[in-house]
Design a protein around this motif. Structure first.
Motif, mmCIF file in Angstrom:
data_model
loop_
_atom_site.group_PDB
_atom_site.id
_atom_site.type_symbol
_atom_site.label_atom_id
_atom_site.label_comp_id
_atom_site.label_asym_id
_atom_site.label_seq_id
_atom_site.Cartn_x
_atom_site.Cartn_y
_atom_site.Cartn_z
ATOM 1 N N GLN A 1 15.314 -58.762 -30.608
ATOM 2 C CA GLN A 1 14.242 -58.117 -31.358
ATOM 3 C C GLN A 1 14.000 -58.102 -32.936
ATOM 4 O O GLN A 1 12.743 -58.308 -33.087
ATOM 5 N N VAL A 2 15.041 -58.847 -33.851
ATOM 6 C CA VAL A 2 14.505 -58.842 -35.015
ATOM 7 C C VAL A 2 13.663 -61.096 -34.679
ATOM 8 O O VAL A 2 12.713 -60.872 -34.610
ATOM 9 N N ALA B 1 13.892 -51.393 -34.580
ATOM 10 C CA ALA B 1 13.019 -52.503 -34.239
ATOM 11 C C ALA B 1 12.691 -52.611 -32.506
ATOM 12 O O ALA B 1 11.062 -52.357 -32.032
ATOM 13 N N ALA B 2 13.083 -51.444 -31.776
ATOM 14 C CA ALA B 2 12.838 -50.645 -30.732
ATOM 15 C C ALA B 2 11.655 -50.341 -30.210
ATOM 16 O O ALA B 2 11.295 -49.973 -29.969
ATOM 17 N N ASP B 3 11.418 -48.888 -31.135
ATOM 18 C CA ASP B 3 9.860 -48.297 -31.839
ATOM 19 C C ASP B 3 8.749 -50.126 -32.028
ATOM 20 O O ASP B 3 7.997 -49.041 -31.414
ATOM 21 N N VAL B 4 9.462 -50.213 -32.916
ATOM 22 C CA VAL B 4 8.325 -51.585 -33.646
ATOM 23 C C VAL B 4 7.805 -51.964 -32.672
ATOM 24 O O VAL B 4 6.273 -52.626 -31.743
ATOM 25 N N ASN B 5 8.319 -52.752 -31.994
ATOM 26 C CA ASN B 5 8.721 -54.135 -30.416
ATOM 27 C C ASN B 5 7.580 -53.034 -29.421
ATOM 28 O O ASN B 5 6.977 -53.765 -28.766
ATOM 29 N N ALA B 6 7.629 -51.624 -28.899
ATOM 30 C CA ALA B 6 7.116 -50.819 -27.517
ATOM 31 C C ALA B 6 5.466 -50.956 -28.273
ATOM 32 O O ALA B 6 4.482 -51.064 -27.977
ATOM 33 N N VAL B 7 5.541 -51.149 -29.706
ATOM 34 C CA VAL B 7 4.476 -50.791 -30.026
ATOM 35 C C VAL B 7 3.241 -52.324 -30.284
ATOM 36 O O VAL B 7 2.315 -51.908 -29.500
ATOM 37 N N GLY C 1 4.592 -52.525 -40.895
ATOM 38 C CA GLY C 1 5.842 -51.460 -40.082
ATOM 39 C C GLY C 1 6.604 -52.547 -40.065
ATOM 40 O O GLY C 1 7.660 -52.969 -39.464
ATOM 41 N N ILE C 2 6.293 -53.594 -38.974
ATOM 42 C CA ILE C 2 7.200 -55.296 -39.546
ATOM 43 C C ILE C 2 8.379 -55.486 -39.983
ATOM 44 O O ILE C 2 9.446 -55.443 -39.840
ATOM 45 N N THR D 1 17.071 -47.046 -33.801
ATOM 46 C CA THR D 1 18.664 -47.314 -33.429
ATOM 47 C C THR D 1 18.589 -48.599 -34.296
ATOM 48 O O THR D 1 17.229 -49.749 -34.587
ATOM 49 N N PRO D 2 19.454 -49.349 -34.467
ATOM 50 C CA PRO D 2 19.765 -50.696 -35.325
ATOM 51 C C PRO D 2 19.405 -51.823 -34.633
ATOM 52 O O PRO D 2 19.126 -51.809 -33.607
ATOM 53 N N ASN D 3 18.653 -52.949 -35.157
ATOM 54 C CA ASN D 3 17.937 -53.822 -34.381
ATOM 55 C C ASN D 3 18.642 -55.263 -33.514
ATOM 56 O O ASN D 3 20.102 -55.246 -34.694
#
Length: 242
Positions: free
Chosen positions: A74-75, A123-129, A112-113, A68-70
């Motif tokens: 998240q940014v 960003a939701a996915d990357v933030n979870a990682v 990735g970031i 989904t959009p950042n």
């Protein structure tokens, strides 16, 4: 946005470097790795708390809304971690303190970031990682500091090791598998974002193998020490009875 993303990342990098220099000045009687570890500990705590708030409270939930959009928060979180990973990668390469696996982990994290920030999505996915990767980091640093202070072979050291193994197994391996499944099953994330997630999970499993070997060795040493103490007590008790 008020400032362009490259400038935010550069400011984050500068902030981590300044914190490192301050630690070097404050703990100048210690080695440089002491200061770098303090920076790593600081990022681990900040990144874990911020990513947990973003994922569990602010949203969106990464397991149901990957790609989904950042959001603005998240940014900010990704820029904070991007600057740190660039700093730590440069430090590790310059002082040659880490192996190829850790350098690969940092490099994949940076790519990735940066990709998520450039795309404006996932960003939701990357933030979870980041949450899964950093939640065990404070324990890892605590283990190093305990060794430096000569306090590792105590109950505190055993507790830190136990919590680290449990968290790594439960979060990075267990929850990581769930996140990877949701990521791969969703049509929204780009293919290279999915690929990055798979690479990070494979890296986690390589770390897991090393952790299992460490846990087995330590458990065997503890068991043998316990048997030796038990045998010694039995022997002493037998000698006293005569």
């Amino acid at each position: 946005m008020l400032f362009p993303l490259p400038l935010r990342a550069a400011c984050s990098l500068l902030a981590w470097f300044c914190l490192y220099k301050w630690f070097c000045h404050r703990y100048r009687h210690r080695g440089l790795e002491w200061s770098c570890r303090l920076v790593t500990l600081t990022h681990g705590i900040l990144a874990t708390c911020l990513s947990a708030y973003i994922g569990f409270i602010d949203g969106p939930w990464p397991l149901s809304h990957p790609g989904t959009p950042n959001t603005t928060l998240q940014v900010y979180g990704l820029c904070l971690s991007l600057g740190y990973f660039i700093f730590d990668l440069c430090w590790c390469v310059y002082f040659q303190t880490e192996g190829a696996l850790m350098l690969a982990h940092h490099l994949v994290s940076i790519v990735g970031i940066a990709a998520s920030l450039a795309l404006g999505e996932s960003a939701a996915d990357v933030n979870a990682v980041i949450f899964g990767s950093e939640i065990t980091n404070p324990l890892l640093q605590a283990r190093w500091f305990l060794k430096e202070l000569g306090l590792y072979h105590t109950f505190t050291g055993d507790l830190v090791d136990f919590l680290f193994v449990v968290l790594f197994t439960g979060v990075r391996i267990g929850m990581g598998a769930w996140l990877m499944y949701c990521e791969l099953a969703s049509p929204r994330p780009r293919w290279y974002i999915k690929l990055g997630g798979v690479v990070m999970y494979v890296v986690s499993w390589v770390f897991m193998v090393s952790i299992c070997r460490f846990a087995r060795r330590k458990s065997m040493r503890k068991y043998q020490a316990w048997r030796s103490r038990r045998l010694c007590l039995k022997t002493n008790g037998h000698l006293k009875s005569h």
